[in-house]
Write an enzyme that holds these catalytic residues in place. Structure first.
Site, mmCIF file in Angstrom:
data_model
loop_
_atom_site.group_PDB
_atom_site.id
_atom_site.type_symbol
_atom_site.label_atom_id
_atom_site.label_comp_id
_atom_site.label_asym_id
_atom_site.label_seq_id
_atom_site.Cartn_x
_atom_site.Cartn_y
_atom_site.Cartn_z
ATOM 1 N N PRO A 16 0.792 -1.226 0.000
ATOM 2 C CA PRO A 16 0.000 0.000 0.000
ATOM 3 C C PRO A 16 0.829 1.283 0.000
ATOM 4 O O PRO A 16 1.863 1.361 0.676
ATOM 5 C CB PRO A 16 -0.797 -0.083 1.304
ATOM 6 C CG PRO A 16 -0.728 -1.483 1.739
ATOM 7 C CD PRO A 16 0.440 -2.132 1.089
ATOM 8 N N ASN A 17 0.341 2.233 -0.762
ATOM 9 C CA ASN A 17 0.904 3.595 -0.852
ATOM 10 C C ASN A 17 2.220 3.682 -1.617
ATOM 11 O O ASN A 17 2.729 4.781 -1.854
ATOM 12 C CB ASN A 17 1.073 4.240 0.540
ATOM 13 C CG ASN A 17 -0.257 4.413 1.237
ATOM 14 O OD1 ASN A 17 -1.172 4.989 0.657
ATOM 15 N ND2 ASN A 17 -0.402 3.900 2.444
ATOM 16 N N ARG A 24 5.264 10.899 -2.281
ATOM 17 C CA ARG A 24 5.045 10.541 -0.885
ATOM 18 C C ARG A 24 6.321 10.692 -0.051
ATOM 19 O O ARG A 24 7.291 9.961 -0.254
ATOM 20 C CB ARG A 24 4.592 9.074 -0.838
ATOM 21 C CG ARG A 24 4.368 8.547 0.530
ATOM 22 C CD ARG A 24 4.066 7.060 0.511
ATOM 23 N NE ARG A 24 3.941 6.590 1.863
ATOM 24 C CZ ARG A 24 4.245 5.383 2.270
ATOM 25 N NH1 ARG A 24 4.636 4.475 1.413
ATOM 26 N NH2 ARG A 24 4.126 5.062 3.532
ATOM 27 N N TYR A 29 11.403 8.417 1.416
ATOM 28 C CA TYR A 29 11.326 7.330 0.429
ATOM 29 C C TYR A 29 12.003 7.661 -0.904
ATOM 30 O O TYR A 29 12.047 6.801 -1.785
ATOM 31 C CB TYR A 29 9.863 6.952 0.194
ATOM 32 C CG TYR A 29 9.175 6.481 1.458
ATOM 33 C CD1 TYR A 29 9.633 5.344 2.121
ATOM 34 C CD2 TYR A 29 8.096 7.171 2.003
ATOM 35 C CE1 TYR A 29 9.039 4.906 3.291
ATOM 36 C CE2 TYR A 29 7.482 6.745 3.181
ATOM 37 C CZ TYR A 29 7.962 5.619 3.812
ATOM 38 O OH TYR A 29 7.366 5.184 4.973
ATOM 39 N N ASN A 80 7.888 -5.770 -0.608
ATOM 40 C CA ASN A 80 7.844 -4.650 0.325
ATOM 41 C C ASN A 80 6.371 -4.509 0.720
ATOM 42 O O ASN A 80 5.589 -3.896 -0.006
ATOM 43 C CB ASN A 80 8.357 -3.361 -0.326
ATOM 44 C CG ASN A 80 8.375 -2.200 0.658
ATOM 45 O OD1 ASN A 80 7.818 -2.301 1.751
ATOM 46 N ND2 ASN A 80 9.000 -1.101 0.283
ATOM 47 N N ALA A 83 3.145 -0.639 4.929
ATOM 48 C CA ALA A 83 2.610 -0.597 6.299
ATOM 49 C C ALA A 83 2.102 -1.966 6.767
ATOM 50 O O ALA A 83 2.082 -2.254 7.975
ATOM 51 C CB ALA A 83 1.490 0.434 6.374
ATOM 52 N N GLU A 104 12.537 -9.598 1.931
ATOM 53 C CA GLU A 104 11.716 -8.485 2.439
ATOM 54 C C GLU A 104 12.525 -7.209 2.255
ATOM 55 O O GLU A 104 13.709 -7.163 2.596
ATOM 56 C CB GLU A 104 11.429 -8.706 3.933
ATOM 57 C CG GLU A 104 10.756 -7.524 4.602
ATOM 58 C CD GLU A 104 10.617 -7.697 6.115
ATOM 59 O OE1 GLU A 104 11.001 -8.769 6.650
ATOM 60 O OE2 GLU A 104 10.154 -6.752 6.769
ATOM 61 N N HIS A 106 12.661 -2.825 2.435
ATOM 62 C CA HIS A 106 12.128 -1.519 2.841
ATOM 63 C C HIS A 106 13.066 -0.436 2.336
ATOM 64 O O HIS A 106 14.290 -0.551 2.493
ATOM 65 C CB HIS A 106 12.005 -1.431 4.364
ATOM 66 C CG HIS A 106 11.106 -2.487 4.898
ATOM 67 N ND1 HIS A 106 9.743 -2.436 4.755
ATOM 68 C CD2 HIS A 106 11.379 -3.666 5.508
ATOM 69 C CE1 HIS A 106 9.211 -3.522 5.263
ATOM 70 N NE2 HIS A 106 10.181 -4.293 5.728
ATOM 71 N N ARG A 113 13.144 4.253 12.823
ATOM 72 C CA ARG A 113 11.953 5.097 12.742
ATOM 73 C C ARG A 113 11.051 4.890 13.968
ATOM 74 O O ARG A 113 11.514 4.440 15.008
ATOM 75 C CB ARG A 113 11.242 4.806 11.418
ATOM 76 C CG ARG A 113 12.162 5.100 10.215
ATOM 77 C CD ARG A 113 11.445 4.953 8.909
ATOM 78 N NE ARG A 113 10.310 5.889 8.813
ATOM 79 C CZ ARG A 113 9.359 5.785 7.903
ATOM 80 N NH1 ARG A 113 9.395 4.812 7.005
ATOM 81 N NH2 ARG A 113 8.372 6.648 7.879
HETATM 82 C C1 DQA Z 1 8.259 0.964 4.059
HETATM 83 C C2 DQA Z 1 8.278 1.238 5.564
HETATM 84 C C3 DQA Z 1 6.889 1.103 6.157
HETATM 85 O O1 DQA Z 1 6.924 1.357 7.545
HETATM 86 C C4 DQA Z 1 5.964 2.106 5.518
HETATM 87 O O2 DQA Z 1 4.640 1.952 6.024
HETATM 88 C C5 DQA Z 1 5.980 2.046 4.039
HETATM 89 C C6 DQA Z 1 7.243 1.821 3.346
HETATM 90 C C7 DQA Z 1 9.619 1.247 3.388
HETATM 91 O O3 DQA Z 1 9.788 0.828 2.248
HETATM 92 O O4 DQA Z 1 10.487 1.890 3.989
HETATM 93 O O5 DQA Z 1 4.954 2.256 3.377
HETATM 94 O O6 DQA Z 1 7.961 -0.408 3.852
#
Ligand code: DQA
Length: 148
Positions: A16-17, A24, A29, A80, A83, A104, A106, A113
């Site tokens: 998501p997002n 964003r 990011y 990835n 959230a 995995e 990020h 964080r």
């Molecule tokens: C994320 C880290 C997550 O905490 C966050 O909600 C994201 C992106 C990252 O790629 O750093 O949407 O997965």
């Protein structure tokens, strides 16, 4: 004897997002869009002579269905979960169905964080985790899977 090539794909799942990358929180990011990241991965895959498919969804269920469908057609998974990393036992359970390398990833270092981001529901069921290298993390993940 010539080694038979594994034609199964590497699948990259973005949660998501992540479709909003570029706009964003670029200070966290980065400025690259998801399309730009996917194109980078596709070019690298071509160089490495592997097939790749990228997928993004804002819906947990769609991500779970995608993971379920990778069985048999996928030689490695880069995910990835965004959230959902911090909340989804359902994604964790789906990953447990797979018997392939899972990375995995990020963009940000989740351990640097907020406290709620420091817990990953999937970290102990994946092959490896890459966190905090930005887009380079995806490149590293694909290169690692190509060698596995
Ligand atoms: C994320 C880290 C997550 O905490 C966050 O909600 C994201 C992106 C990252 O790629 O750093 O949407 O997965």
């Amino acid at each position: 004897m010539e080694k038979r090539k594994d034609r199964r794909k590497v699948i990259v799942i973005h949660g998501p997002n992540l479709n909003m990358l570029g706009k964003r929180e670029p200070e966290i990011y980065g400025k690259e869009t998801l399309d730009e990241i996917n194109v980078k991965l596709e070019k690298l895959a071509e160089k490495l002579d592997i097939d790749i498919e990228t997928f993004q969804s804002n819906y947990e269920g769609k991500i779970i269905e995608k993971i379920q469908k990778t069985s048999g057609i996928c030689r490695g998974l880069i995910i990835n979960p965004a959230a959902l990393t911090h909340t989804s036992i359902a994604i964790r359970d789906a990953l447990l169905l797979l018997d392939i390398p899972i990375i995995e990833i990020h963009l940000s270092n989740i351990y640097k964080r907020e406290a709620f981001r420091r817990k990953s529901m999937i970290a102990d069921v994946v092959t490896a985790q890459i966190s905090g290298f930005g887009v380079q993390g995806y490149i590293m993940a694909l290169e690692a899977i190509a060698k596995m």
